[in-house]
Write a protein that holds these residues in place. Structure first.
Motif, PDB file in Angstrom:
ATOM      1  N   SER A  92       0.897  -1.176   0.018  1.00  0.00           N
ATOM      2  CA  SER A  92       0.042  -0.189  -0.229  1.00  0.00           C
ATOM      3  C   SER A  92       0.905   1.181  -0.059  1.00  0.00           C
ATOM      4  CB  SER A  92      -0.976  -0.121   1.363  1.00  0.00           C
ATOM      5  OG  SER A  92      -1.608   1.277   1.305  1.00  0.00           O
ATOM      6  N   LEU A  93       0.679   1.821  -1.110  1.00  0.00           N
ATOM      7  CA  LEU A  93       1.564   3.362  -0.909  1.00  0.00           C
ATOM      8  C   LEU A  93       0.965   4.187   0.198  1.00  0.00           C
ATOM      9  CD1 LEU A  93       3.595   5.173  -2.405  1.00  0.00           C
ATOM     10  CD2 LEU A  93       1.471   6.059  -3.742  1.00  0.00           C
ATOM     11  N   GLN A  94      -0.277   4.351   0.206  1.00  0.00           N
ATOM     12  CA  GLN A  94      -0.625   5.303   1.302  1.00  0.00           C
ATOM     13  C   GLN A  94      -0.270   4.643   2.994  1.00  0.00           C
ATOM     14  OE1 GLN A  94      -4.549   6.607  -0.769  1.00  0.00           O
ATOM     15  NE2 GLN A  94      -4.719   6.946   1.380  1.00  0.00           N
ATOM     16  N   ASN A  95      -0.615   3.280   2.713  1.00  0.00           N
ATOM     17  CA  ASN A  95      -0.586   2.927   4.459  1.00  0.00           C
ATOM     18  C   ASN A  95       0.760   2.296   4.654  1.00  0.00           C
ATOM     19  OD1 ASN A  95      -3.034   3.994   4.401  1.00  0.00           O
ATOM     20  ND2 ASN A  95      -4.106   2.018   3.453  1.00  0.00           N
ATOM     21  N   CYS A 124      -4.505  10.783  -6.505  1.00  0.00           N
ATOM     22  CA  CYS A 124      -5.233  10.097  -5.815  1.00  0.00           C
ATOM     23  C   CYS A 124      -4.995   9.672  -4.533  1.00  0.00           C
ATOM     24  CB  CYS A 124      -5.715   8.840  -6.839  1.00  0.00           C
ATOM     25  SG  CYS A 124      -6.250   9.027  -8.497  1.00  0.00           S
ATOM     26  N   HIS A 125      -3.745   9.320  -4.529  1.00  0.00           N
ATOM     27  CA  HIS A 125      -3.310   8.813  -2.971  1.00  0.00           C
ATOM     28  C   HIS A 125      -2.841   9.874  -2.304  1.00  0.00           C
ATOM     29  CE1 HIS A 125      -3.050   4.489  -4.269  1.00  0.00           C
ATOM     30  NE2 HIS A 125      -2.776   5.086  -5.465  1.00  0.00           N
ATOM     31  N   PHE A 126      -3.143   9.695  -0.981  1.00  0.00           N
ATOM     32  CA  PHE A 126      -2.737  10.745   0.045  1.00  0.00           C
ATOM     33  C   PHE A 126      -1.346  10.444   0.538  1.00  0.00           C
ATOM     34  CE2 PHE A 126      -7.499  10.630   0.382  1.00  0.00           C
ATOM     35  CZ  PHE A 126      -7.612  12.003   0.100  1.00  0.00           C
ATOM     36  N   ALA A 127      -0.746  11.540   0.869  1.00  0.00           N
ATOM     37  CA  ALA A 127       0.642  11.639   1.443  1.00  0.00           C
ATOM     38  C   ALA A 127       0.509  11.667   2.940  1.00  0.00           C
ATOM     39  CB  ALA A 127       1.388  12.694   0.815  1.00  0.00           C
TER      40      ALA A 127
ATOM     41  N   TRP C 171     -16.056  13.856 -14.086  1.00  0.00           N
ATOM     42  CA  TRP C 171     -15.990  15.025 -15.107  1.00  0.00           C
ATOM     43  C   TRP C 171     -15.217  16.081 -14.813  1.00  0.00           C
ATOM     44  CZ3 TRP C 171     -18.156  13.625 -19.561  1.00  0.00           C
ATOM     45  CH2 TRP C 171     -19.143  12.565 -19.573  1.00  0.00           C
ATOM     46  N   ARG C 172     -14.972  16.139 -13.316  1.00  0.00           N
ATOM     47  CA  ARG C 172     -14.070  17.193 -12.443  1.00  0.00           C
ATOM     48  C   ARG C 172     -13.318  16.693 -11.688  1.00  0.00           C
ATOM     49  NH1 ARG C 172     -16.359  21.933 -14.026  1.00  0.00           N
ATOM     50  NH2 ARG C 172     -18.432  21.964 -14.855  1.00  0.00           N
ATOM     51  N   ASP C 173     -12.389  17.314 -11.015  1.00  0.00           N
ATOM     52  CA  ASP C 173     -11.473  16.860  -9.972  1.00  0.00           C
ATOM     53  C   ASP C 173     -12.430  16.617  -8.643  1.00  0.00           C
ATOM     54  OD1 ASP C 173      -9.840  16.259  -8.068  1.00  0.00           O
ATOM     55  OD2 ASP C 173      -8.672  17.975  -7.788  1.00  0.00           O
ATOM     56  N   PRO C 174     -12.463  15.410  -8.190  1.00  0.00           N
ATOM     57  CA  PRO C 174     -13.292  15.160  -7.183  1.00  0.00           C
ATOM     58  C   PRO C 174     -12.936  15.438  -5.831  1.00  0.00           C
ATOM     59  CG  PRO C 174     -12.350  12.945  -7.728  1.00  0.00           C
ATOM     60  CD  PRO C 174     -11.701  14.119  -8.621  1.00  0.00           C
ATOM     61  N   ARG C 175     -11.813  15.599  -5.713  1.00  0.00           N
ATOM     62  CA  ARG C 175     -11.245  15.951  -4.176  1.00  0.00           C
ATOM     63  C   ARG C 175     -11.821  17.200  -3.619  1.00  0.00           C
ATOM     64  NH1 ARG C 175      -5.021  14.597  -3.133  1.00  0.00           N
ATOM     65  NH2 ARG C 175      -5.256  12.329  -3.264  1.00  0.00           N
ATOM     66  N   ARG C 188     -10.038   9.211  -6.463  1.00  0.00           N
ATOM     67  CA  ARG C 188      -9.908   9.170  -8.115  1.00  0.00           C
ATOM     68  C   ARG C 188      -9.154  10.556  -8.563  1.00  0.00           C
ATOM     69  NH1 ARG C 188     -12.100   6.146  -4.630  1.00  0.00           N
ATOM     70  NH2 ARG C 188     -13.887   7.274  -5.033  1.00  0.00           N
ATOM     71  N   MET C 189      -8.810  10.590  -9.897  1.00  0.00           N
ATOM     72  CA  MET C 189      -8.439  11.658 -10.658  1.00  0.00           C
ATOM     73  C   MET C 189      -9.575  12.085 -11.517  1.00  0.00           C
ATOM     74  SD  MET C 189      -5.424   9.694 -12.531  1.00  0.00           S
ATOM     75  CE  MET C 189      -4.657  11.126 -12.982  1.00  0.00           C
TER      76      MET C 189
END
Lengths: 135, 385, 260
Positions: A92-95, A124-127, C171-175, C188-189
């Motif tokens: 796991s990158l994150q964990n 996508c992944h959290f640091a 469709w957009r940045d979900p964060r 996701r991206m």
């Protein structure tokens, strides 16, 4: 030579474009070599300060390892990595990675910025978000 | 030969710069889309394909239509097409270029486009579409360029081109068949789930593409010294006529099956397109316009005096093209998504950035077309003098 | 030594090939330190994962909400607040629109008005995996229809192919639209398709799906291939239906609507 003026002008324009990366960076050469920091609370408390694989291997191949991890965990359902020392590591990158290397800015970015690479892992992944966000 | 594209009059360069400007506007809008995501388009969770994919589908037809000139000339030795086959082949090059660009601008992660080759997946129709489209582009560039160069040097084209020309005939059919299969094999989309889809695609392609060719031929005749000739245009007009009728017939077949079987899933998309559902009727005027233009065009094309008169023929070709564009470049894709899998209606309408990008892609296509036609026409003009 | 143009081009070409081959070799011979990969020994195992949703037991709005919230918060599913950009893994829809082919005008009022929980059906013959041009969405041996966000090119062919409307596109940045971030799970991206993953990350670490856990017995999860499993027994005893069975996709989500 036919159209000599045009050709020479063209060559000059071409050279101006082709050498752009060089002269645009003139005077910026005092950037220091990267020094990724291992100074995080989790690493400090480790009895044996060892990454999942030897330092030299990680330095050269961590990107390929991460890609292999990704495919093994996500596509094959194999979430345990057995390293060269025979130890089992949860993939796991994150964990896993970011648990120790919680200092993304001083660890990951240090070299990535120097080499001018911009991996999209953190899109996508959290640091290690919990600590990062608190700051 | 390409140097001929650099020697043009004022009108030629004006056209080039207008197209470059439009392409540039499209490009910068695309950068905006790249940054913001596809959310700047009118597409949604329910209508997940929109204008881009529709244009792609329509233009595959335009590309495939080159074969309607290739078959008579190379298979039936119809010599009158000798001068204009190149127009069909170069139109195909331009159309396929646009198709590929439309696919590209529709992708959420365009940087990963090579995943299609890196992880080849033969069970995906899109994989095959990528292969046949790129192959067709290559075939037409090679064939068109070599035959034209031979014309310029007044020698017969090299022998190895002949097999490629023969190969391009089934290949043209394949690009549109494969494109139809993208739609016709999806279990949940009743509007597309029809065996006649590929046939209908081909019929509309062989009407729309040649209609565009007639329009282009007449423009060329007006503004250059190269006259494609009355007889070839009349021959192409007959092709348009047959294909238009066939396409209309196929649409009626679709309607019969949907309406007579009385299966709701098959009726509802037609109901949405032509009458609207619960007040949702954004596409209704367009669809009726398409039908009326089609009928009008068929009338003008079928009746010999209006077909032989080049003014009415041109008019018929223009309205036929518009009709087919609405039908395939809009209604066909959107109709498959409305109503959605829950039989709820969520409508689609393109946004301004989406339209600018679309126009930009068309501008690139017409730029390619203009340059290639300039070369071809220069060669033809040279032959005259 | 005089080199004519032809020779120059020849040597230039050969040099390029040489450099190319050398470079490729560097690439191939890169060291490999690894020893192996293996599944966890505490993961749940099945030949064919499946789910039973007993709608009779869902009584209040709260029952649905808890389940949806459990899933969406764990998986960092954003809330855009509009149907155009909407992303959802599990959600509710009324009976008529959940089962458009099974609806008649004379179903009991409580059934007609009862919301149905919808999610990816993890079909045995999934149309989405059939159409994906990059194998970004694929069938796992345990029946789960997985989605690899790293590989997805965002062509949205799978969304056109899914007969159940189970797939959402970023469709957009979900964060910015995620209310409470779960730092244990990625987001996701923009530009990729996502959907319910049957909680594969939980199954492989020994936990049942989040929705099943939060439902407190209203939903069951187990191995459809095992005749002794809890869900097989449940299906033996209760009449169940699935969405759009006529399409031959063989959904793995079963609904129990009425009866005792």
């Amino acid at each position: 030579m036919y159209d000599g003026g045009k050709i020479i002008a063209g060559i000059i324009i071409f050279l101006a474009f082709a050498t752009f990366p060089f002269y645009s960076n003139i005077g910026k050469a005092d950037i220091k070599p990267p020094k990724p920091s291992l100074d995080t609370p989790v690493i400090k408390e480790l009895a044996v300060k060892k990454c999942v694989e030897p330092k030299e291997y990680m330095r050269a191949n961590h990107m390929q390892l991460l890609i292999d991890w990704r495919d093994a965990a996500l596509r094959e359902g194999k979430r345990i990595y057995i390293n060269s020392r025979g130890e089992e590591v949860f993939i796991s990158l994150q964990n896993t990675c970011m648990k120790c290397h919680s200092n993304k800015k001083k660890f990951c970015d240090e070299c990535h910025s120097y080499a001018n690479v911009d991996p999209y892992c953190w899109d996508c992944h959290f640091a290690k978000a919990k600590q990062e966000e608190q700051r | 030969m390409l140097e001929k594209a650099l020697q043009g009059g004022k009108r030629y360069w004006t056209l080039i710069f207008i197209l470059l400007g439009l392409a540039g506007a499209g490009f910068f809008t695309y950068l905006y889309q790249l940054k913001e995501g596809l959310g700047i388009t009118g597409m949604s969770r329910d209508v997940s394909w929109g204008f881009y994919v529709s244009q792609f589908t329509f233009l595959v037809g335009v590309a495939a239509s080159a074969v309607m000139l290739v078959i008579p000339y190379y298979l039936h030795n119809y010599k009158k097409f000798s001068k204009i086959v190149i127009l069909g082949e170069f139109l195909a090059v331009s159309a396929v270029t646009m198709c590929l660009l439309f696919i590209f601008v529709d992708m959420g992660q365009p940087m990963r486009i090579f995943n299609v080759i890196l992880h080849p997946t033969p069970n995906s129709i899109l994989f095959w579409d990528a292969i046949v489209l790129n192959g067709y582009l290559l075939l037409n560039i090679i064939i068109g360029w070599n035959t034209l160069q031979a014309d310029l040097k007044e020698v017969p084209p090299p022998k190895w081109v002949k097999p490629l020309i023969y190969l391009s005939i089934p290949w043209a059919v394949s690009i549109h068949t494969v494109t139809a299969f993208i739609y016709a094999g999806l279990p949940g989309r009743d509007f597309w789930l029809t065996a006649i889809m590929a046939a209908r695609f081909l019929a509309s392609a062989f009407a729309g593409g040649p209609a565009l060719l007639i329009i282009l031929a007449m423009i060329i005749r007006k503004y250059t010294k190269f006259d494609p000739g009355r007889e070839p245009i009349q021959a192409v007009a007959k092709i348009v006529t047959y294909a238009m009728v066939a396409n209309f017939f196929f649409i009626l077949l679709e309607l019969f099956t949907a309406l007579y079987s009385n299966i709701p899933g098959h009726i509802l998309p037609f109901k949405y397109l032509f009458f609207g559902i619960d007040g949702h009727m954004k596409l209704v005027p367009l669809m009726w316009l398409s039908i009326f233009l089609a009928i009008f065009a068929i009338a003008l094309l079928v009746w010999p005096p209006t077909r032989r008169n080049e003014t009415t023929l041109l008019f018929a070709c223009i309205i036929a093209f518009i009709s087919l564009w609405i039908d395939k470049g809009f209604g066909l894709v959107i109709g498959g998504f409305v109503p959605n899998p829950f039989e709820r209606v969520f409508e689609y309408w393109p946004t301004l950035p989406e339209l600018i990008i679309t126009i930009g892609v068309y501008a690139v296509g017409f730029l390619v077309l203009t340059v290639l036609y300039k070369v071809a026409i220069s060669v033809r003009e040279q032959q005259l003098s | 030594m005089s080199v004519n143009r032809r020779e120059f081009l020849k040597y230039a070409g050969l040099t390029c090939i040489g450099i190319g081959v050398g470079g490729a070799q560097l690439f191939v011979t890169r060291a490999k330190a690894f020893s192996g990969y293996t599944p966890t020994n505490y993961g749940l195992k099945a030949k064919r994962w499946a789910m039973v949703i007993d709608l009779r037991k869902f009584e209040h709005e709260e029952d649905y909400k808890k389940v949806i919230e459990a899933c969406h918060s764990i998986h960092n599913v954003p809330d855009f607040g509009n149907p155009k950009d909407e992303i959802k893994w599990i959600w509710t829809e009324d009976f008529e629109h959940s089962f458009p082919y099974q609806m008649n005008h004379y179903v009991p009022k409580e059934v007609e008005e009862k919301p149905v929980l919808l999610l990816c059906n993890h079909c045995e013959h999934a149309p989405c995996t059939r159409v994906c041009p990059t194998k970004a969405t694929f069938k796992r041996p345990d029946g789960i229809t997985a989605q690899d966000y790293h590989r997805c090119i965002g062509c949205r062919f799978c969304m056109a192919a899914c007969p159940y409307g189970a797939r959402s596109f970023n469709w957009r940045d979900p964060r910015p639209y995620i209310k409470h971030i779960n730092p244990e799970f990625p987001t996701r991206m923009p530009g990729v398709v996502e959907k319910c993953n049957f909680c594969v990350e939980r199954i492989e670490t020994g936990k049942k799906p989040a929705c099943v856990e939060a439902s407190e017995g209203k939903m069951l999860f187990g191995d459809l291939a095992d005749p002794e499993s809890e869900i097989r027994r449940y299906l033996d005893e209760h009449f169940s239906i699935r969405r759009k069975p006529h399409l031959g996709t063989q959904p793995a989500v079963f609904y129990i609507i009425g009866g005792e």
